[in-house]
Design a protein around this motif. Structure first.
Motif, PDB file in Angstrom:
ATOM      1  N   ASN A 216      53.046  18.198   9.454  1.00 52.66           N
ATOM      2  CA  ASN A 216      54.405  18.383   9.978  1.00 52.66           C
ATOM      3  C   ASN A 216      55.105  17.026   9.920  1.00 52.66           C
ATOM      4  N   TRP A 217      55.986  16.856   8.930  1.00 51.09           N
ATOM      5  CA  TRP A 217      56.572  15.536   8.675  1.00 51.09           C
ATOM      6  C   TRP A 217      57.509  15.096   9.790  1.00 51.09           C
ATOM      7  N   LYS A 218      58.210  16.041  10.390  1.00 49.77           N
ATOM      8  CA  LYS A 218      59.119  15.666  11.477  1.00 49.77           C
ATOM      9  C   LYS A 218      58.327  15.158  12.676  1.00 49.77           C
ATOM     10  N   THR A 220      55.342  13.988  12.593  1.00 46.80           N
ATOM     11  CA  THR A 220      54.685  12.751  12.178  1.00 46.80           C
ATOM     12  C   THR A 220      55.625  11.556  12.316  1.00 46.80           C
ATOM     13  N   PRO A 226      50.034  10.754  11.723  1.00 44.62           N
ATOM     14  CA  PRO A 226      50.011  12.073  11.071  1.00 44.62           C
ATOM     15  C   PRO A 226      49.749  13.212  12.073  1.00 44.62           C
TER      16      PRO A 226
END
Length: 442
Positions: A216-218, A220, A226
């Motif tokens: 989940n980049w948001k 992260t 991460p």
């Protein structure tokens, strides 16, 4: 009340014979015989005194004890509660009237010593080999007199119907283990339900080995470390059990009736499915559909499936797959997982199913569960010592080749085939269900 003599009384009579022999050498035969008659008369008088002065059956209060629900192929306890109101301890023997043929028992007669004014639980074990209702009848009781010269016998009517259900002990075993983080005893396979699926469950920190696509980049970016999405399998999925009650299920493998194994497996799997949040349904068929239970869960639903499976019996007729599949299609609109319990005596019989298999495979995931006959495999791999061995091995190899061909064609049609021995059928189907849910192949 019946009268039986004891070993003590026999020994007493034997002593009289010894006395007769001794006196016959010392005195005339007539005197010896007279003494023998007097001795035996005294013995008989003592026997009658022991019989009439010993307490009657009124000193016993006997009742059946415990649950009258039994599990097939499991050792089950049949118990009696005996309240003995006598003043002297006594030895008792009891024999129950067990239904013929369908019960194996560890002992024919229950023996015990009863203390005065005591309650004692007496038991024996039976192993049911057939489902259904069976009447256990009268109890035959014998006990020693006060002087132990006689045994008094009586019969008490304790008739009670015992119901033999699918294997409830295995059901409790699987329920206790649960599905999450359980290491199955057979195979030691570590199975996790959490972490794979399509329904978002939670966020957690990335650990080596996690799939990159789940990051989940948001989250992260916000946490500067991460973070991955954790999913769980979808809930409320419809899982059906199709049970063919026709000729293929009328056989036995090494003493196990195939239909009984299938019934136990369906019951276990139904419980596992419900624990996992899915809905279990049932369809029974032979020449026509005998019963269909819509998907559901909960205690009432499980009991409904249990009662339905308790009553079914196999036939020697060829099953009508077309009737069963179209019946299901008309009544079920949801995409479902179907565990189909059947078997095939020949390739021609399997072809009858192939013609209409697409009716249920088009919108559903189908797993066909077959029971492996290890005896055929043993014959196929055995050494040839005679013409009969050669013939038997040829037939066995032909049967195995046909079966492989059937399984290969089923796989080509998108059907999963599960072949297992009777002992491992429950575990194999549970593992296949978990595998389906984990891998999202549906």
């Amino acid at each position: 009340m019946a009268l039986n003599i004891t070993k003590r009384y026999i020994y007493l009579l034997f002593l009289g014979a010894v006395i007769l022999t001794v006196f016959s050498f010392l005195n005339s035969w007539l005197i010896s015989f007279t003494i023998f008659l007097i001795y035996n008369g005294v013995c008989f008088l003592l026997l009658m005194i022991d019989y009439f002065t010993s307490p009657g059956k009124e000193v016993f209060e006997i009742s059946r004890w415990g649950n009258n629900h039994l599990s097939i192929y499991e050792k089950e306890e049949i118990a009696f509660m005996v309240y003995y109101k006598g003043y002297k301890k006594t030895r008792v023997e009891m024999k129950d009237e067990i239904p013929d043929f369908h019960f194996k028992t560890d002992k024919k007669v229950i023996k015990a010593e009863l203390l005065p004014h005591s309650k004692t639980k007496l038991t024996y074990l039976v192993t049911p080999t057939k489902r259904g209702a069976f009447l256990f009848g009268k109890l035959h009781v014998r006990y020693e007199g006060n002087w132990k010269l006689c045994k008094k016998a009586f019969i008490v009517d304790l008739s009670l119907e015992y119901k033999v259900y699918p294997n409830m002990k295995n059901l409790r075993k699987y329920r206790m283990t649960g599905l999450n983080n359980h290491q199955w005893k057979q195979g030691q396979k570590h199975l996790k339900m959490l972490g794979k699926g399509t329904s978002f469950e939670s966020l957690r920190e990335y650990v080596p080995g996690d799939e990159y696509r789940k990051i989940n980049w948001k989250a992260t970016a916000r946490g500067d470390k991460p973070i991955i999405n954790q999913y769980e399998p979808e809930k409320d999925q419809h899982v059906y059990f199709f049970i063919d009650t026709g000729r293929p299920m009328s056989y036995s493998i090494r003493g196990y009736n195939k239909l009984d194994i299938v019934v136990n497996t369906a019951l276990i799997l139904s419980d596992v499915v419900n624990q996992n949040g899915d809905l279990s349904g049932l369809l029974l068929f032979n020449t026509e559909v005998d019963n269909m239970i819509a998907p559901g869960k909960g205690i009432e639903h499980r009991n409904k499936i249990l009662e339905t499976l308790y009553h079914i019996q196999h036939t020697n007729y060829t099953s009508n797959y077309e009737e069963a599949f179209y019946y299901f299609k008309r009544r079920e609109r949801h995409r479902s997982i179907i565990f189909f319990f059947t078997d095939f005596d020949s390739f021609e019989e399997a072809e009858m199913m192939f013609k209409v298999l697409s009716v249920i495979t088009r919108n559903n995931l189908v797993v066909i569960a077959l029971m492996k006959d290890e005896q055929v495999e043993q014959i196929a791999s055995s050494d040839i010592k005679s013409e009969l061995d050669l013939y038997n091995k040829g037939v066995a190899l032909e049967l195995m080749d046909e079966r492989k061909k059937i399984i290969r064609l089923l796989n080509q049609k998108g059907v999963f085939c599960l072949e297992s021995t009777p002992e491992k059928m429950e575990l194999a189907t549970v593992n296949k269900y978990i595998q389906i849910k984990n891998k999202l192949i549906f």
